[in-house]
Design an enzyme around this catalytic site. Structure first.
Site, PDB file in Angstrom:
ATOM      1  N   GLY A 263       0.851  -1.189   0.000  1.00 29.80           N
ATOM      2  CA  GLY A 263       0.000   0.000   0.000  1.00 29.80           C
ATOM      3  C   GLY A 263       0.886   1.238   0.000  1.00 29.80           C
TER       4      GLY A 263
ATOM      5  CE  LYS B  69      -3.218 -10.783   2.640  1.00 26.69           C
ATOM      6  NZ  LYS B  69      -3.791 -11.223   3.901  1.00 26.69           N
TER       7      LYS B  69
ATOM      8  CG  HIS C 190     -16.626   5.179   7.014  1.00 24.89           C
ATOM      9  ND1 HIS C 190     -17.793   5.779   6.610  1.00 24.89           N
ATOM     10  CD2 HIS C 190     -15.626   5.948   6.543  1.00 24.89           C
ATOM     11  CE1 HIS C 190     -17.496   6.861   5.913  1.00 24.89           C
ATOM     12  NE2 HIS C 190     -16.183   6.991   5.864  1.00 24.89           N
TER      13      HIS C 190
ATOM     14  NE  ARG D 173     -14.435   8.570   9.391  1.00 25.86           N
ATOM     15  CZ  ARG D 173     -13.520   8.240   8.543  1.00 25.86           C
ATOM     16  NH1 ARG D 173     -12.734   7.223   8.794  1.00 25.86           N
ATOM     17  NH2 ARG D 173     -13.384   8.897   7.428  1.00 25.86           N
TER      18      ARG D 173
ATOM     19  NE  ARG E 239      -8.499   6.452  10.364  1.00 26.66           N
ATOM     20  CZ  ARG E 239      -9.011   6.728   9.173  1.00 26.66           C
ATOM     21  NH1 ARG E 239      -8.349   7.492   8.316  1.00 26.66           N
ATOM     22  NH2 ARG E 239     -10.165   6.226   8.790  1.00 26.66           N
TER      23      ARG E 239
ATOM     24  CG  HIS F 234     -13.180   2.800   7.649  1.00 25.52           C
ATOM     25  ND1 HIS F 234     -13.231   2.476   6.310  1.00 25.52           N
ATOM     26  CD2 HIS F 234     -12.584   4.016   7.709  1.00 25.52           C
ATOM     27  CE1 HIS F 234     -12.705   3.471   5.586  1.00 25.52           C
ATOM     28  NE2 HIS F 234     -12.288   4.402   6.428  1.00 25.52           N
TER      29      HIS F 234
ATOM     30  CD  GLN G  20     -15.181   5.817  -1.604  1.00 25.35           C
ATOM     31  OE1 GLN G  20     -15.877   6.716  -1.176  1.00 25.35           O
ATOM     32  NE2 GLN G  20     -15.687   4.664  -1.999  1.00 25.35           N
ATOM     33  N   GLY G  21     -11.365   9.164   0.442  1.00 19.98           N
ATOM     34  CA  GLY G  21     -11.224  10.526   0.958  1.00 19.98           C
ATOM     35  C   GLY G  21      -9.956  11.219   0.516  1.00 19.98           C
ATOM     36  N   GLY G  22      -8.843  10.982   1.192  1.00 19.28           N
ATOM     37  CA  GLY G  22      -7.604  11.621   0.783  1.00 19.28           C
ATOM     38  C   GLY G  22      -6.590  11.736   1.898  1.00 19.28           C
TER      39      GLY G  22
ATOM     40  CD  GLU H  95     -12.495  12.815   4.373  1.00 22.18           C
ATOM     41  OE1 GLU H  95     -12.848  11.744   4.839  1.00 22.18           O
ATOM     42  OE2 GLU H  95     -11.486  12.951   3.663  1.00 22.18           O
TER      43      GLU H  95
ATOM     44  CG  ASP I 164      -1.748 -11.288   6.911  1.00 22.05           C
ATOM     45  OD1 ASP I 164      -2.802 -11.615   7.478  1.00 22.05           O
ATOM     46  OD2 ASP I 164      -1.534 -11.491   5.704  1.00 22.05           O
TER      47      ASP I 164
HETATM   48  C1  SIN Z   1     -13.723   8.438   3.633  1.00 19.66           C
HETATM   49  O1  SIN Z   1     -13.503   8.790   2.479  1.00 19.66           O
HETATM   50  O2  SIN Z   1     -14.764   8.686   4.228  1.00 19.66           O
HETATM   51  C2  SIN Z   1     -12.681   7.649   4.343  1.00 19.66           C
HETATM   52  C3  SIN Z   1     -11.523   8.474   4.650  1.00 19.66           C
HETATM   53  C4  SIN Z   1     -10.784   7.872   5.797  1.00 19.66           C
HETATM   54  O3  SIN Z   1     -11.201   6.860   6.350  1.00 19.66           O
HETATM   55  O4  SIN Z   1      -9.785   8.474   6.200  1.00 19.66           O
END
Ligand code: SIN
Length: 515
Positions: free
Chosen positions: A13, A35, A232, A278, A374, A339, A47-49, A113, A211
């Site tokens: 990642g 893997k 989430h 969240r 977070r 999430h 998605q978010g950033g 966000e 893992d």
């Molecule tokens: C989201 O796009 O809602 C997720 C972003 C994140 O989890 O940091």
């Protein structure tokens, strides 16, 4: 078979790719073991950033304050300060590596966000992760020093007689019945991502089985704060769609959480409305689902300009359209799903664990940045800052002295059969170790997971048995950690202890295998 390099990176990642690219540019030989295919990671699905204080009217000080507030007393303030201040420079570096972020009039477009008091989320439409992976994989492929070994399931860390991590044992997926490869290096970097797959309902892909945490814990490294599993609030709830993420950025753009009668109950109940943090939004949604007896609420973006919605959220618009939901005209059915794991393998701000030779970067690690909850889009930020710092820190370990390597010892086999063990595990976690917990439920979960642990065979080299073993180890750690913390804080909410208790519990929970 043995394969040696200067740095061994497990996972591909953002954290693993960024570490590998910078390390190769410093002249090192890097082996990157994954893997599945290199593009299969949690990052790919983001998605978010990336949160970074870059906008007019924003400042690192405000970003630090928002992060500490969300973290509910368990962030390490020094780590937060470092990560936030280095963030903007790392974003520039990603641009230099070829990442194409969205722009407005040439300037980086900044989304908003939950829990952020300013627009500060750098993104690429609503498929930021896909763009990051595209650009970083291309940059990694262009580096001669990086060799990728796809299709290798890491089994366990190799720890020598002096207690030093020397690499990993791995099983190639095309020879799952016996062959074990030793990938060795003076520095091993875990970049294995998250563990959402310990829950029956998650936004995470199949590879997110914890893992790295399981291997580090089995090898005796400290793990921290595993009771803090973030849900989430708005994953798609549709019988034909998996728990596809409906980004919080959509709420930042003006979409509102409503119930089946169209009532904006979150706006009414919470000070920050749909953009509160969240933990509280997810709990308000669960309470509403219980009250109404329904299995979802809705996210309503219909008040916004349809053209603009489709332009800014092409991924979500298309995915939902494929299921017959036009998000510009209909509210989207949503429910919370597991999430992000705020805890992980305990490290310093350079990703260094307490097992010499071992680093952990990205979601697998716990630096103290996220605390008990977070803040949205702070995780890609932490991944890129900490993995960048780890490259410099690990330079000192690169020439560590070598002692003979131990031989591979397969774990002992269990006596039972793994009938539906994975499904059972996920359901136990969702029912008893989810958004709201109770003492009795946590006790039940621990007992059931311990029972499952006695039942499943442990010795298999195939990826399915291995990821089940890792999921079970991590699930037990999460459940036992949650049972021990007898208070509520951040994303850990226990109905029998609903208050935060700083006197007794205002500290990080650290665990090692012996304890
Ligand atoms: C989201 O796009 O809602 C997720 C972003 C994140 O989890 O940091």
């Amino acid at each position: 078979m043995r394969l040696s390099s200067d740095y061994l990176v497990v996972g591909s990642g953002i954290a693993g790719l960024y570490f590998s690219i910078l390390a190769a540019r410093s002249g090192a030989r890097v082996a990157m073991v994954t893997k599945q295919e290199a593009a299969d990671s949690n990052t790919q699905w983001a998605q978010g950033g990336i949160a970074a204080a870059l906008g007019p009217g924003d400042s690192p000080g405000t970003h630090v304050r928002d992060t500490l507030e969300a973290g509910a007393g368990l962030c390490d303030p020094g780590v937060v300060e470092t990560v936030v201040r280095e963030g903007p420079g790392r974003v520039e570096d990603l641009v230099a590596l070829g990442v194409r972020f969205s722009r407005d009039d040439g300037l980086l477009s900044l989304g908003r966000e939950g829990g952020h008091s300013a627009h500060r989320v750098v993104h690429a439409d609503d498929w930021t992760g896909r763009e990051l992976v595209r650009a970083l994989l291309a940059a990694a492929e262009a580096e001669e020093g990086i060799t990728t070994f796809a299709g290798h399931q890491a089994l366990d860390l190799i720890v020598d007689g002096q207690g030093r991590c020397r690499g990993v044992w791995a099983s190639p997926q095309d020879h799952p019945d016996g062959e074990v490869v030793a990938f060795t290096a003076p520095v091993t970097v875990l970049a294995t991502g998250g563990a959402g797959r310990i829950y029956a309902s998650t936004t995470n892909p199949a590879v997110a089985t914890g893992d790295g945490i399981a291997m580090a814990w089995r090898a005796g490294a400290a793990v921290a704060n595993l009771e803090f599993f973030q849900f989430h609030p708005t994953a798609l709830a549709h019988p034909e769609g998996r728990t596809f993420l409906i980004s919080e950025a959509l709420r930042g753009y003006g979409a509102v959480v409503v119930n089946h009668e169209g009532e904006p109950f979150v706006e009414r109940q919470l000070a920050g409305g749909s953009l509160a943090t969240r933990d509280v939004v997810a709990r308000a949604i669960v309470a509403e689902m219980r009250r109404s007896g329904r299995d979802c609420v809705y996210l309503d973006a219909t008040a916004r300009d349809p053209e603009e919605t489709r332009r800014r959220f092409p991924n979500i618009s298309r995915y939902c359209a494929g299921l017959g939901i036009d998000i510009t005209r209909q509210p989207i059915p949503v429910a919370p799903a597991a999430h992000y794991l705020c805890g992980g393998v305990h490290t310093d701000v350079d990703g260094r664990t307490d097992l010499s030779g071992l680093y952990a970067v990205g979601e697998v690690g716990h630096t103290g940045f996220h605390g008990a909850n977070r803040l949205a889009s702070n995780s890609l930020l932490e991944a890129v800052v900490v993995s960048g710092r780890a490259v410099q820190a690990a330079e000192g370990d690169r020439h560590a002295s070598k002692t003979p390597l131990p031989a591979y010892r397969a774990p002992p086999s269990g006596d039972g059969r793994p009938t539906c063990a994975g499904e059972r595990l996920g359901r136990i976690m969702l029912e008893e170790v989810g958004i709201t917990r109770t003492d009795a439920g946590l006790r039940r979960a621990c007992d059931l997971l311990d029972e499952l642990d006695r039942e499943i065979p442990k010795g298999g080299l195939d990826p399915a048995s291995e990821s089940l073993r890792n999921r079970l180890d991590v699930a037990r750690l999460v459940a036992h950690s949650a049972r021990l913390r007898r208070e509520s804080r951040g994303v850990h909410y226990n109905e029998d202890h609903p208050e935060r208790d700083d006197g007794t519990w205002g500290r990080v929970s650290l665990r090692r295998r012996e304890s």
